[in-house]
Enzyme design. Sequence first.
Site, mmCIF file in Angstrom:
data_model
loop_
_atom_site.group_PDB
_atom_site.id
_atom_site.type_symbol
_atom_site.label_atom_id
_atom_site.label_comp_id
_atom_site.label_asym_id
_atom_site.label_seq_id
_atom_site.Cartn_x
_atom_site.Cartn_y
_atom_site.Cartn_z
ATOM 1 N N MET A 1 0.834 -1.206 0.000
ATOM 2 C CA MET A 1 0.000 0.000 0.000
ATOM 3 C C MET A 1 0.870 1.259 0.000
ATOM 4 O O MET A 1 1.581 1.525 0.962
ATOM 5 C CB MET A 1 -0.921 0.002 1.215
ATOM 6 C CG MET A 1 -1.887 -1.164 1.253
ATOM 7 S SD MET A 1 -3.014 -1.057 2.671
ATOM 8 C CE MET A 1 -4.012 0.380 2.216
ATOM 9 N N GLY B 1 -1.861 5.587 -2.233
ATOM 10 C CA GLY B 1 -2.578 6.117 -3.389
ATOM 11 C C GLY B 1 -3.869 5.359 -3.637
ATOM 12 O O GLY B 1 -4.185 4.367 -2.976
ATOM 13 N N SER C 1 -3.535 1.182 -4.922
ATOM 14 C CA SER C 1 -3.292 0.138 -3.929
ATOM 15 C C SER C 1 -4.366 0.141 -2.841
ATOM 16 O O SER C 1 -4.681 -0.904 -2.273
ATOM 17 C CB SER C 1 -1.900 0.290 -3.313
ATOM 18 O OG SER C 1 -1.716 1.565 -2.740
ATOM 19 N N CYS D 1 13.428 -0.023 -8.214
ATOM 20 C CA CYS D 1 12.702 -0.117 -6.937
ATOM 21 C C CYS D 1 11.794 -1.344 -6.932
ATOM 22 O O CYS D 1 11.753 -2.091 -5.957
ATOM 23 C CB CYS D 1 11.887 1.162 -6.714
ATOM 24 S SG CYS D 1 11.012 1.190 -5.147
ATOM 25 N N GLY E 1 -1.067 -2.572 -6.694
ATOM 26 C CA GLY E 1 -1.983 -1.767 -7.508
ATOM 27 C C GLY E 1 -1.471 -1.488 -8.901
ATOM 28 O O GLY E 1 -1.962 -0.580 -9.573
ATOM 29 N N CYS F 1 9.625 9.072 -6.319
ATOM 30 C CA CYS F 1 9.250 9.547 -4.988
ATOM 31 C C CYS F 1 10.319 10.410 -4.339
ATOM 32 O O CYS F 1 10.004 11.247 -3.499
ATOM 33 C CB CYS F 1 8.905 8.353 -4.094
ATOM 34 S SG CYS F 1 10.267 7.194 -3.862
#
Length: 381
Positions: A27, A30, A33, A120, A144, A217
């Site tokens: 999660m 957003g 997810s 990532c 997600g 991010c």
Amino acid sequence: MALDHTPPLNSLGFAKPPAETRVVVAMSGGVDSSVVAALLADQGYDVVGVTLQLYDHGAALAKKGACCAGIDIHDARRVAEERGFPHYVLDYENIFKDAVIDEFADSYLAGATPVPCIRCNERVKFKDLLETAKDLEADCMATGHYIQRKDGPGGPELHCAADAARDQSYFLFSTTPEQLDFLRFPLGHLPSKDATRALAAQYGLAVADQPDSQDSCFVPNGDYASVIEKLRPGAGEPGEIVHADGRVLGRHRGVIHYTIGQRRGLGIGGLAEPLYVVKLDVDASRVVVGPKEMLATRTVPVREINWLGDAPMMSRPEWPIAVKVRSTRPPREAILRPLSDTTAEVELLNPEEGVSPGQACVFYETGGSRIFGGGWIWRGA
């Protein structure tokens, strides 16, 4: 005749009731997810939400809409509280820095155009987080992402999302067969992002109207150069802008401010022909420019290949496939020529412009939706 008492498969592919099927949901906070977690909880699964804090929490708190930190941690926690399942925040800051940020900085400084979101997924989410999910005795992990996992005759296959505009296959090509066996992507079949938001509204999620994240991010506002300068002080040294024929045309403010294929913002106007960045010479602190045709590439060397075909890649001298060399471009017809289990040469049937070391080259079924893996472009044309 003996009766088959095997229970039917649930929606995640397990022969047991949802209540006995534990699924860890990655999660980010957003809408995507959050909908996955709410959907699976609504279907009666034993849901455990996990959010990763990937970089400095103090800096993160002020940045909304990044994929993995800050205010979004609170959004994820709130969804878990409202839907009644446990939620954990894991500090992966050091892992993320070692596995993603440091390589990003180094490859950017080497004149490459890195894609940190792929690393990532490969090195953090689908490696360390996936192992954490197994430690929590989960049957599978759901995310997600907009991509589809389908059962084929040779095992699970990776396929593009039903909605081509949302498809994230370019960023997930390095998912291994073993990881794919454990992963689930409940949104991949949806026709549009509007369908996801409709589900969010149906479940009463506060994040239903949250805007999509746009940047990596740890890169505020897409300003890669300022991040590199903080990570590698002195990286913004100025130098010469040089034409491919050797003429010095001007000065630049640091190689890190330029990318292969760039035309605007070079500060060398007034010339008869439009010029593009065709090479970044980091060692000499030079930005090399030339005409557009110098950007056209037909042969793409690829390494660190993750192969997802049914037969070994080396079992054929050539594979007719389609490839993407940038996430925003449609797949183009190509021929894959394996050199080893993890290296190959890709011949583009029509030359592409702006093929850059550090980008991914992702393999697709010609005329179909299946992803055959991909690798990393490792030197320029």
